[in-house]
Write a protein that holds these residues in place. Structure first.
Motif, PDB file in Angstrom:
ATOM      1  N   SER A  93     -44.210  18.337  38.710  1.00 23.66           N
ATOM      2  CA  SER A  93     -45.148  17.518  39.474  1.00 23.66           C
ATOM      3  C   SER A  93     -45.610  16.342  38.641  1.00 23.66           C
ATOM      4  O   SER A  93     -45.515  16.343  37.401  1.00 23.66           O
ATOM      5  CB  SER A  93     -46.373  18.360  39.873  1.00 23.66           C
ATOM      6  OG  SER A  93     -47.153  18.664  38.728  1.00 23.66           O
ATOM      7  N   TYR A 153     -52.850  22.266  44.735  1.00 25.49           N
ATOM      8  CA  TYR A 153     -51.694  22.039  45.602  1.00 25.49           C
ATOM      9  C   TYR A 153     -52.116  21.949  47.057  1.00 25.49           C
ATOM     10  O   TYR A 153     -51.502  21.238  47.858  1.00 25.49           O
ATOM     11  CB  TYR A 153     -50.618  23.112  45.387  1.00 25.49           C
ATOM     12  CG  TYR A 153     -50.896  24.440  46.035  1.00 25.49           C
ATOM     13  CD1 TYR A 153     -50.587  24.666  47.377  1.00 25.49           C
ATOM     14  CD2 TYR A 153     -51.443  25.492  45.308  1.00 25.49           C
ATOM     15  CE1 TYR A 153     -50.840  25.889  47.974  1.00 25.49           C
ATOM     16  CE2 TYR A 153     -51.688  26.718  45.896  1.00 25.49           C
ATOM     17  CZ  TYR A 153     -51.389  26.910  47.220  1.00 25.49           C
ATOM     18  OH  TYR A 153     -51.637  28.117  47.826  1.00 25.49           O
ATOM     19  N   ASP A 154     -53.193  22.665  47.423  1.00 21.86           N
ATOM     20  CA  ASP A 154     -53.682  22.591  48.791  1.00 21.86           C
ATOM     21  C   ASP A 154     -54.256  21.211  49.082  1.00 21.86           C
ATOM     22  O   ASP A 154     -54.082  20.666  50.179  1.00 21.86           O
ATOM     23  CB  ASP A 154     -54.733  23.673  49.035  1.00 21.86           C
ATOM     24  CG  ASP A 154     -55.111  23.797  50.502  1.00 21.86           C
ATOM     25  OD1 ASP A 154     -54.208  24.049  51.320  1.00 21.86           O
ATOM     26  OD2 ASP A 154     -56.292  23.621  50.836  1.00 21.86           O
ATOM     27  N   ARG A 157     -51.343  18.988  49.610  1.00 21.96           N
ATOM     28  CA  ARG A 157     -50.773  19.241  50.937  1.00 21.96           C
ATOM     29  C   ARG A 157     -51.601  18.528  52.012  1.00 21.96           C
ATOM     30  O   ARG A 157     -51.047  17.990  52.983  1.00 21.96           O
ATOM     31  CB  ARG A 157     -50.722  20.740  51.202  1.00 21.96           C
ATOM     32  CG  ARG A 157     -50.107  21.113  52.541  1.00 21.96           C
ATOM     33  CD  ARG A 157     -49.721  22.577  52.587  1.00 21.96           C
ATOM     34  NE  ARG A 157     -50.832  23.455  52.277  1.00 21.96           N
ATOM     35  CZ  ARG A 157     -50.704  24.778  52.111  1.00 21.96           C
ATOM     36  NH1 ARG A 157     -49.510  25.346  52.213  1.00 21.96           N
ATOM     37  NH2 ARG A 157     -51.751  25.523  51.838  1.00 21.96           N
ATOM     38  N   GLU A 173     -45.853  14.934  50.085  1.00 23.07           N
ATOM     39  CA  GLU A 173     -45.035  15.996  50.669  1.00 23.07           C
ATOM     40  C   GLU A 173     -44.068  16.567  49.639  1.00 23.07           C
ATOM     41  O   GLU A 173     -43.830  17.779  49.587  1.00 23.07           O
ATOM     42  CB  GLU A 173     -44.253  15.455  51.873  1.00 23.07           C
ATOM     43  CG  GLU A 173     -43.427  16.491  52.604  1.00 23.07           C
ATOM     44  CD  GLU A 173     -44.268  17.581  53.255  1.00 23.07           C
ATOM     45  OE1 GLU A 173     -43.789  18.731  53.320  1.00 23.07           O
ATOM     46  OE2 GLU A 173     -45.416  17.293  53.683  1.00 23.07           O
ATOM     47  N   TRP A 176     -46.547  18.228  46.407  1.00 23.13           N
ATOM     48  CA  TRP A 176     -47.389  19.420  46.525  1.00 23.13           C
ATOM     49  C   TRP A 176     -46.595  20.710  46.356  1.00 23.13           C
ATOM     50  O   TRP A 176     -47.116  21.705  45.855  1.00 23.13           O
ATOM     51  CB  TRP A 176     -48.182  19.429  47.833  1.00 23.13           C
ATOM     52  CG  TRP A 176     -47.469  19.888  49.082  1.00 23.13           C
ATOM     53  CD1 TRP A 176     -46.934  19.099  50.050  1.00 23.13           C
ATOM     54  CD2 TRP A 176     -47.276  21.246  49.517  1.00 23.13           C
ATOM     55  NE1 TRP A 176     -46.407  19.873  51.060  1.00 23.13           N
ATOM     56  CE2 TRP A 176     -46.608  21.193  50.761  1.00 23.13           C
ATOM     57  CE3 TRP A 176     -47.611  22.494  48.987  1.00 23.13           C
ATOM     58  CZ2 TRP A 176     -46.249  22.343  51.466  1.00 23.13           C
ATOM     59  CZ3 TRP A 176     -47.250  23.643  49.689  1.00 23.13           C
ATOM     60  CH2 TRP A 176     -46.587  23.557  50.915  1.00 23.13           C
ATOM     61  N   ARG A 177     -45.337  20.698  46.732  1.00 24.04           N
ATOM     62  CA  ARG A 177     -44.530  21.911  46.596  1.00 24.04           C
ATOM     63  C   ARG A 177     -44.270  22.241  45.124  1.00 24.04           C
ATOM     64  O   ARG A 177     -44.294  23.412  44.718  1.00 24.04           O
ATOM     65  CB  ARG A 177     -43.221  21.759  47.359  1.00 24.04           C
ATOM     66  CG  ARG A 177     -43.448  21.508  48.850  1.00 24.04           C
ATOM     67  CD  ARG A 177     -42.165  21.194  49.600  1.00 24.04           C
ATOM     68  NE  ARG A 177     -42.451  20.714  50.933  1.00 24.04           N
ATOM     69  CZ  ARG A 177     -42.728  21.509  51.972  1.00 24.04           C
ATOM     70  NH1 ARG A 177     -42.726  22.824  51.808  1.00 24.04           N
ATOM     71  NH2 ARG A 177     -42.986  20.996  53.157  1.00 24.04           N
ATOM     72  N   LYS A 178     -44.028  21.205  44.328  1.00 24.53           N
ATOM     73  CA  LYS A 178     -43.844  21.433  42.885  1.00 24.53           C
ATOM     74  C   LYS A 178     -45.161  21.857  42.247  1.00 24.53           C
ATOM     75  O   LYS A 178     -45.196  22.749  41.387  1.00 24.53           O
ATOM     76  CB  LYS A 178     -43.304  20.153  42.240  1.00 24.53           C
ATOM     77  CG  LYS A 178     -41.888  19.818  42.667  1.00 24.53           C
ATOM     78  CD  LYS A 178     -41.349  18.588  41.982  1.00 24.53           C
ATOM     79  CE  LYS A 178     -41.936  17.306  42.515  1.00 24.53           C
ATOM     80  NZ  LYS A 178     -41.261  16.105  41.957  1.00 24.53           N
ATOM     81  N   ARG A 180     -47.562  23.448  43.670  1.00 20.97           N
ATOM     82  CA  ARG A 180     -47.845  24.832  44.072  1.00 20.97           C
ATOM     83  C   ARG A 180     -47.149  25.821  43.143  1.00 20.97           C
ATOM     84  O   ARG A 180     -47.762  26.804  42.689  1.00 20.97           O
ATOM     85  CB  ARG A 180     -47.405  25.059  45.521  1.00 20.97           C
ATOM     86  CG  ARG A 180     -47.608  26.492  46.013  1.00 20.97           C
ATOM     87  CD  ARG A 180     -47.150  26.629  47.468  1.00 20.97           C
ATOM     88  NE  ARG A 180     -47.383  27.980  47.966  1.00 20.97           N
ATOM     89  CZ  ARG A 180     -46.537  28.986  47.840  1.00 20.97           C
ATOM     90  NH1 ARG A 180     -45.364  28.796  47.216  1.00 20.97           N
ATOM     91  NH2 ARG A 180     -46.829  30.181  48.327  1.00 20.97           N
ATOM     92  N   LYS A 181     -45.888  25.600  42.869  1.00 27.78           N
ATOM     93  CA  LYS A 181     -45.134  26.503  41.988  1.00 27.78           C
ATOM     94  C   LYS A 181     -45.779  26.569  40.612  1.00 27.78           C
ATOM     95  O   LYS A 181     -45.950  27.653  40.034  1.00 27.78           O
ATOM     96  CB  LYS A 181     -43.684  26.035  41.894  1.00 27.78           C
ATOM     97  CG  LYS A 181     -42.821  26.897  40.988  1.00 27.78           C
ATOM     98  CD  LYS A 181     -41.404  26.362  40.933  1.00 27.78           C
ATOM     99  CE  LYS A 181     -40.546  27.206  39.984  1.00 27.78           C
ATOM    100  NZ  LYS A 181     -39.154  26.677  39.894  1.00 27.78           N
ATOM    101  N   GLU A 207     -52.349  34.230  47.913  1.00 26.63           N
ATOM    102  CA  GLU A 207     -51.100  33.870  47.238  1.00 26.63           C
ATOM    103  C   GLU A 207     -50.818  34.762  46.035  1.00 26.63           C
ATOM    104  O   GLU A 207     -49.669  35.098  45.752  1.00 26.63           O
ATOM    105  CB  GLU A 207     -51.178  32.409  46.757  1.00 26.63           C
ATOM    106  CG  GLU A 207     -51.342  31.381  47.871  1.00 26.63           C
ATOM    107  CD  GLU A 207     -50.030  31.023  48.520  1.00 26.63           C
ATOM    108  OE1 GLU A 207     -49.001  31.679  48.213  1.00 26.63           O
ATOM    109  OE2 GLU A 207     -50.002  30.078  49.324  1.00 26.63           O
TER     110      GLU A 207
END
Length: 431
Positions: A93, A153-154, A157, A173, A176-178, A180-181, A207
Motif C-alpha cells: 500500500s 482499510y475501512d 474503502r 479501490e 484499500w485491498r492491499k 487491508r491485508k 475479521e
C-alpha cells in the motif's frame, strides 16, 4: 503487579508532540499520563511538515529517550503523487511504502537489540512489517500492543466509494485491498490491540476473532480545555468546525456543511457566521470562503475560538474511530451538533449531551435552534462538560491502557480462553 514500573517503547510514523492533529493528541495525551508512572522511549518518523527540533524538545519533557528519524518519503506535493503512482504497481500500500526505509529498520534494530522493553506500543499498523519483538541476548521479548486509531482499510474503502474525483476513487479501490491485508496481518501478529470505540472493536473482531482487544477511548485534557470565567463568552452567532483540513473526512464534511447546510442556517440567521479552523486546507475549501465564512488556518490555541462559539458542528459522513474534536468541545462546555457517524464511540445521550442529525434539514434546524436559544445551548454545553469530566479525561484512559498492558504481559499464553498465537507460544517458552 499493577504497581510495577514498565519500560515502554512507542513507535509511530509521526511525532506525538506538539499535538496539532487528532492522532497526535491521542498519543500525547496517553503518553504524558503514562510517563508519570513508567519509563517511555519513543522512535518516531518526522515528515518535512514538522520541525524536528520542536518535536524533540516537546517529547523530551516526558520521554526518557527520544529518537526521531527524518522520513525520506515524508514530503507532500509531487514526491507524494509519484509515490502514490508507484504504489499502484506495487504489492504494498501507499501507506506502507512511504515509511519503508533502511534507516527506519536499522534504528529500530539497534535500539531493540541494546535495550530491553516490557511493551512495544505501535501506533497505527503502517510500521507493522518491522520486527518489533526483539530484545538483547538472553532477555525476554517484549509484548507487542497496537493502538488502532482507525480501521484504516475501512476508511480507504469509504474513499473508494465517495472520492471527489475518478482518479481518487480508482486509486483508493486499488489501495484499500492491499492496506487491508497489511493491517489485518499486523493485528493478527500483535499480543493486543486497543481501539478508540466499541464499533471499531466489533469491526476488528469480525475479521480477526482471535485478537485480544480493549477499547481505550479518545479523551481530552479536561484542565486545559475548560470554560474559564475570564475567557471569551459565546457570541450567539458563530458556528465553528475544527480539524485538520487535509484529512479527507474533514474536507468532505466541511464541503457538505457549507454547500448544503449553511445556506439554510444563514437564511434564518442573517447575523450568523461560520468559522472553519484547521491547517492545510485545500484550494477546494478555500474557494468556499466568503463574507460570512472564514477559514482561519492553523491556530496555536483553540480555546478562545471555542469559547466564543455558539455552536460546534461535526457534519462528518466518512470516518472511523472517535473524534477528538467532540471530546475537546465537550470539555469546553460547548453545544455540539453532529452526525451519528461523527459522534460514533462517544457515550453521549442525544439532546442531553449532544444533538444528532443526519439529514440536511434536521442538521440545519438543530444548529438554527441553538443559535436562537442561548439558554438551551448553555444547558447542552454544561451537560457535555459533565460527561467529559466523568468519562473522557486522559488520566482515566491512560489507567485503562496501563491495565491492558499488564493483562497482556500476564496473559500471553492463551489463558484467557483463546488459543495462543505462534508469537505468544514463543514468549511463553521464555517465561
Amino acid at each position: 503487579m499493577h504497581s510495577d514500573r514498565l519500560n515502554i517503547l512507542f513507535v509511530s510514523q509521526m511525532p506525538a508532540s506538539p499535538p496539532r492533529i487528532g492522532a497526535q493528541a491521542r498519543m500525547h495525551g496517553l503518553m504524558t499520563e503514562l510517563a508519570q508512572r513508567h519509563d517511555l522511549t519513543a522512535v518516531m518518523l518526522v515528515d518535512d511538515e514538522h520541525d524536528i527540533e520542536e518535536c524533540r524538545t516537546a517529547m523530551q519533557a516526558y520521554c526518557r529517550k527520544v529518537v526521531l528519524v527524518r522520513n525520506p518519503f515524508g514530503r507532500d506535493g509531487m514526491p507524494k503523487r509519484l509515490l502514490q503512482l508507484r504504489s499502484l504497481v506495487s504489492p504494498l500500500s501507499f501507506e506502507r511504502l512511504r515509511i519503508t526505509a533502511d534507516v527506519v529498520r536499522q534504528t529500530l534494530d539497534d535500539l531493540l537489540g541494546s535495550t530491553r522493553f516490557d511493551v512495544v506500543n505501535l501506533e497505527f499498523t503502517f510500521l507493522g512489517h518491522y520486527e518489533l519483538r526483539k530484545a538483547p541476548a538472553g532477555e525476554k521479548l517484549p509484548v507487542l500492543v497496537v493502538d488502532s486509531h482507525n480501521i484504516d482499510y475501512d476508511l480507504a474503502r469509504q474513499y473508494a466509494q465517495s472520492g471527489d474525483s475518478l482518479f481518487r476513487r480508482l486509486y483508493s479501490e486499488v489501495n484499500w485491498r492491499k492496506l487491508r491485508k497489511e493491517e489485518l496481518g499486523t493485528y493478527r501478529d500483535a499480543d493486543g490491540v486497543y481501539l478508540c470505540s466499541a464499533a471499531d472493536e466489533r469491526r476488528l473482531l469480525e475479521e480477526v476473532p482471535e485478537a485480544r482487544t480493549a477499547v481505550i477511548p479518545n479523551a481530552a485534557d479536561i484542565e486545559f480545555y475548560r470554560p474559564r470565567a475570564d475567557g471569551p463568552k459565546p457570541d450567539g452567532r458563530t458556528v465553528v468546525f475544527f480539524g485538520l483540513l487535509s484529512y479527507a473526512p474533514n474536507v468532505d464534511g466541511v464541503i457538505h456543511f457549507i454547500n448544503d447546510i449553511w445556506p439554510r442556517i444563514a437564511a434564518s440567521h442573517p447575523d450568523a457566521r461560520c468559522k472553519i479552523i484547521g491547517g492545510s486546507p485545500p484550494s477546494a475549501l478555500l474557494a468556499l470562503a466568503g463574507p460570512r465564512i472564514e477559514f482561519t488556518g492553523f491556530v496555536p490555541d483553540l480555546r478562545p475560538h471555542l469559547a466564543e462559539a455558539a455552536v460546534v458542528v461535526v457534519p462528518l459522513r466518512l470516518g472511523g474511530g472517535t473524534r477528538l474534536k467532540i471530546v475537546e468541545a465537550m470539555a469546553m462546555g460547548k453545544a455540539i451538533v453532529s452526525t451519528t457517524l461523527g459522534a460514533e464511540g462517544i457515550e453521549a445521550v442525544p439532546d442531553r449531551n449532544i444533538m444528532i442529525a443526519d439529514d440536511v434539514e434536521s442538521f440545519a434546524a438543530r444548529v438554527s435552534g441553538l443559535l436562537g436559544d442561548a439558554d438551551r445551548a448553555a444547558d447542552l454545553g454544561r451537560s457535555a462538560r459533565h460527561l467529559a469530566e466523568s468519562k473522557y479525561a486522559w488520566s482515566s484512559a491512560a489507567r485503562a491502557l496501563e491495565g491492558f498492558y499488564h493483562t497482556r504481559l500476564a496473559i500471553s499464553c492463551g489463558t484467557d480462553g483463546k488459543a495462543p498465537t505462534l508469537r505468544q507460544q514463543q514468549r511463553c517458552a521464555e517465561l
